[in-house]
Design an enzyme around this catalytic site. Structure first.
Site, PDB file in Angstrom:
ATOM      1  N   GLU A 172      -7.105  -7.320  -1.390  1.00  0.00           N
ATOM      2  CA  GLU A 172      -7.820  -7.204  -0.110  1.00  0.00           C
ATOM      3  C   GLU A 172      -9.265  -6.783  -0.354  1.00  0.00           C
ATOM      4  O   GLU A 172      -9.554  -5.611  -0.575  1.00  0.00           O
ATOM      5  CB  GLU A 172      -7.140  -6.193   0.819  1.00  0.00           C
ATOM      6  CG  GLU A 172      -5.783  -6.626   1.333  1.00  0.00           C
ATOM      7  CD  GLU A 172      -5.236  -5.675   2.409  1.00  0.00           C
ATOM      8  OE1 GLU A 172      -6.005  -4.836   2.938  1.00  0.00           O
ATOM      9  OE2 GLU A 172      -4.034  -5.792   2.706  1.00  0.00           O
ATOM     10  N   GLU A 198       0.814  -1.219   0.000  1.00  0.00           N
ATOM     11  CA  GLU A 198       0.000   0.000   0.000  1.00  0.00           C
ATOM     12  C   GLU A 198       0.855   1.280   0.000  1.00  0.00           C
ATOM     13  O   GLU A 198       0.436   2.308   0.536  1.00  0.00           O
ATOM     14  CB  GLU A 198      -0.959   0.013   1.196  1.00  0.00           C
ATOM     15  CG  GLU A 198      -1.954  -1.134   1.186  1.00  0.00           C
ATOM     16  CD  GLU A 198      -2.937  -1.076   2.325  1.00  0.00           C
ATOM     17  OE1 GLU A 198      -4.098  -1.475   2.126  1.00  0.00           O
ATOM     18  OE2 GLU A 198      -2.554  -0.642   3.425  1.00  0.00           O
TER      19      GLU A 198
END
Length: 834
Positions: free
Chosen positions: A255, A186
């Site tokens: 995710e 991320e």
């Protein structure tokens, strides 16, 4: 010599044969712009996150088995650097940190592995998975940027993990289960804050990862400009609109958040099965081919692993498999039906020509067509209005916020809003072992604090306030101690009758003592990074001992430069006197401060490890105190009968830690109540975009009172429970219970089959049954506008009572005609007791 030559040739031949055998087991993982390919075949891959340190080796086989039965192809996990290298170059891969064993357990079940090495993981894990000693290394100003010291350490750990996996032949290129690996995590969410150094760092990450030659693709999640050959991927509640930055990269969702994490003082977040299935179906409707649930089993933040700060010990995440290993129904079953259908369409979805049609009012159709056949998605993204459309000559009703899947473009086999799987209501049952229905018998001892609050003794001293991270996070607790030596002529004494101690803290828990007397405690909540403590104090001429105990509740795990966020007491620490309108301030920040890391009972695990827990020295069963700060408690108990998950009820306690047989269950804090407002009063409406504040429950109640005790940590005979109570509590209410399915509510839409099970127990009673358009939810069903003309309850009782499971077709042919008008969406609902 001839014999030696023959031996050498034989050994060489064996090595050649072994190499050829290994190559025969290997398979080639690659990708094109459509999908991940395995030995040249495009694949639809369904994966779920299970983090090995958040469960135990004893739980792993069952969790993975349930994941496979739920229709998954792969298990995804992070690798937790700070757990494996708590001290530099001192590694731990034992117990529930045995990464290799975990991967092999997945392999034994015939599933793939997606290994997210990071080694920054976020994951609501303490310090994002970074070891805190890394922050304190000379030459490191900040992490996750172009810095040679940091990059060397990151490369060392990443290489260690890769080499361990290679040694055990765990990459697909060696015949193992690992088909994808991830570097960083991320970073695109924060990269702009690091400027050119951030861009340089992410390019280095890609080159470093590629140089490790693992033989499978690398991914980077949330990295919109991921350098080639990295595949950039998406994280979020919805990723149907995500497009990879490279036309040769497949659309991967690393995710899909199945729920959300919980904080102390926070509500219980829930995400409906209908919305989660809607998000998955939309992803595959628009070209997705690899999807991972975060989490599929959330588990438990044992010990000091939770991040935040202020994240709970439970990491249930409302995942398809709950914290204890039970199926979270209907979520698990509803997704399983979707998975079966998607896998049946694999060839069409990965090879078909795609046609999209917009019907207006947020309704659309997508057709995947090959020479062999076609598969279709019909979607209604409208948040409130159902829709009926004519598609290829047939009429289809689409509930709001739903997707219908037609594997042959004719028959609706699945609609995300129509749940045809049971709902489980779990209950806690008292421990039935031995005499354990009687109250637990307690012993106690005080935490010895006089050396710190009276005498100010510590391990080292500095003329400054230190960040708590400088102690390498070996404990939640750090004592800050100083003297305020007040002379007769000190101006602050003129305001002594109205004096306060003012402390600027980092927002973690703070306990203050002056001259051996407790002043007060203060804490904040998730999201706060600073706090102001100010309380009245009484000081006298001469030396005044000021002792402050800082207690962290997890270190920050996410955000731009999160590693630099202060912890402990950054200061200033002030004495504030007031004389009339005049304020007199004495700054103690630059005084000599003495420090003590940890607590007496925590040092060398002297009060709670397995050996110490069996020692009676220093413990007393007389006059067991209630609501006493800084107190240790100990008791024994027998293992609950049968094999159901075991939980510890800590209602009545304040805040602290719990150990069973020396294993740290995690932080407890049952006195921290969830906020009063913002909870759902009725069943959650699945329609419309989900967010972490939607469909929240448990307002006004303790954030967590139940704590998981893995059965593999228990033993036959006597077991020991040790508590460290920081705030003060009443242990008389503590008990052990088991978690079982108490009520099972089956449901099936018309012409589907209702399947009902009590998960190993027998169905004892049918409390309610209706076929028509019943309203309400499990435990609160009621008759709708119509139902079957005959009472279906006796029919269901005959089919189900006394059995461990049963199946009933929801049709008029089986249950009789109904009074429903044409067009009514009919379903069968049943409420059963287990």
């Amino acid at each position: 010599m001839a014999t030696l030559k023959h031996c050498s040739r034989a050994i060489l031949l064996c090595l050649i044969l072994q190499t050829l055998f290994n190559l025969s087991l290997a398979y080639r993982v690659s990708h094109d712009g459509r999908a991940i390919t395995i030995d040249g075949e495009r694949k639809i891959l369904l994966s779920g996150s299970i983090h090995y340190p958040r469960s135990t080796p004893g739980m792993w086989p069952d969790l993975i088995k349930k994941a496979k039965e739920g229709g998954l192809d792969a298990i995804e996990t992070y690798v937790f650097w700070n757990a494996h290298e708590p001290l530099r170059r001192q590694y731990d891969f034992t117990g529930n940190l045995d990464l290799i064993r975990f991967i092999k357990t997945i392999q034994d079940q015939g599933l793939y592995v997606i290994l997210r090495i990071g080694p920054y993981v976020c994951a609501e894990w303490n310090y994002g998975g970074f070891p805190v000693w890394l922050h304190n290394m000379p030459g490191i100003e900040e992490l996750r940027t172009t810095n040679k010291v940091f990059m060397n350490e990151m490369q060392n750990f990443t290489t260690l993990i890769v080499d361990m996996a290679k040694k055990e032949k765990l990459f697909a290129s060696q015949g193992g289960p690992i088909i994808l690996a991830q570097i960083e995590n991320e970073y695109g969410n924060v990269m702009s804050d690091y400027g050119d150094a951030g861009k340089s760092y992410i390019n280095w990450c890609a080159k470093m990862a590629t140089s490790l030659d693992i033989g499978v693709p690398w991914i980077m999640c949330q990295e919109s400009d991921a350098p080639s050959p990295m595949i950039n991927t998406c994280n979020g509640f919805y990723c149907d609109q995500f497009t990879p930055n490279n036309p040769n990269s497949p659309k991967i969702w690393t995710e899909n958040w199945t729920g959300w994490f919980k904080s102390w003082g926070g509500k219980d977040p829930k995400r409906t099965a209908e919305d989660l299935a809607f998000a998955v179906a939309r992803f595959f409707q628009f070209g997705g081919t690899v999807q991972n649930y975060y989490m599929y089993h959330g588990g438990t933040n044992f010990g000091r692993t939770s991040g935040g700060p202020y994240l709970t010990t439970s990491y249930d995440y409302d995942a398809p498999i709950d914290e204890y290993g039970h199926l979270n129904q209907p979520k698990w079953g509803h997704l399983r039906e979707l998975h079966k259908l998607l896998k049946s369409m694999e060839k069409t979805l990965t090879h078909g020509n795609v046609t999209n049609t917009d019907y207006g009012n947020s309704v659309s159709a997508t057709v995947y067509a090959t020479e062999e056949g076609s598969s279709c998605f019909l979607a209604n993204e409208n948040q409130s209005e159902d829709s009926t459309i004519t598609f290829q000559g047939s009429s289809y009703n689409l509930p709001a916020w739903s997707v219908s899947i037609l594997p042959d473009c004719k028959t609706e086999e699945f609609n995300t809003a129509k749940v045809n799987t049971q709902t489980n209501v779990k209950v806690k049952r008292p421990n039935q072992a031995g005499n354990d229905q009687a109250p637990l018998q307690w012993k106690w001892r005080p935490e010895m604090i006089n050396d710190f609050v009276v005498r100010g003794k510590g391990h080292f001293a500095l003329n400054t306030l230190i960040d708590q991270k400088s102690t390498n996070d070996v404990s939640d607790y750090l004592w800050y101690m100083t003297n305020a030596d007040l002379k007769d002529d000190d101006p602050i004494l003129s305001g002594s009758s109205n004096m306060t101690l003012r402390i600027n803290s980092s927002g973690q828990v703070l306990h203050a003592y002056v001259n051996g007397n407790y002043v007060d405690s203060q804490w904040t909540k998730y999201g706060a990074s600073n706090d102001l403590f100010e309380r009245p104090v009484k000081l006298t001429r001469g030396k005044n001992q000021i002792s402050l105990l800082s207690a962290t509740v997890g270190l920050q795990n996410y955000g731009s430069k999160f590693d630099m966020v202060p912890n402990g007491i950054p200061g200033p620490v002030l004495l504030v006197g007031r004389v009339g309108d005049e304020t007199i301030i004495k700054d103690l920040s630059s005084h000599k401060w003495t420090y003590k890391v940890g607590l007496y009972g925590l040092d060398d695990k002297k009060f709670y490890n397995a050996k110490a827990a069996n020692s009676e020295r220093g413990w007393s069963s007389k006059n067991v105190p209630l609501n006493r700060r800084m107190t240790w408690y100990k008791t024994t108990f027998e293992v609950p009968l049968e094999n159901d998950p075991v939980v510890l009820n800590l209602q009545g306690m304040g805040k602290g830690f719990a150990w069973v047989n020396g294993y740290n269950l995690g932080r407890y804090w049952p006195t921290y109540l969830a906020e009063e407002d913002g909870c759902s009063t009725e069943s959650c409406d699945y329609r419309g975009p989900y967010g972490s504040d939607k469909c929240a429950y448990n307002c006004g109640n303790p954030s967590q009172i139940w704590y998981h005790v893995p059965r593999s940590w228990l033993k036959d005979g006597v077991n020991t429970l040790v508590l460290f109570e920081e705030f003060g509590g009443n242990p008389s209410q503590i008990n052990f219970q088991t978690v079982v399915v108490g009520t099972a509510c089956g449901q099936a839409h018309e012409n589907k089959t209702m399947e009902l099970t009590c998960h190993g127990r027998r169905i004892s009673e049918i409390k309610y049954a209706s076929f028509g358009d019943p309203q309400g939810a499990c435990g609160a069903f009621k008759k709708g506008s119509c139902e079957a003309e005959i009472d279906v309850l006796p029919l269901i009782e005959k089919q189900c009572v006394g059995k461990k499971s049963c199946s009933v077709e929801a049709s008029e042919a089986n249950l009789g005609a109904t009074s429903c008008v044409t067009g009514t969406v009919k379903r069968l609902v049943v409420e059963a007791l287990c």
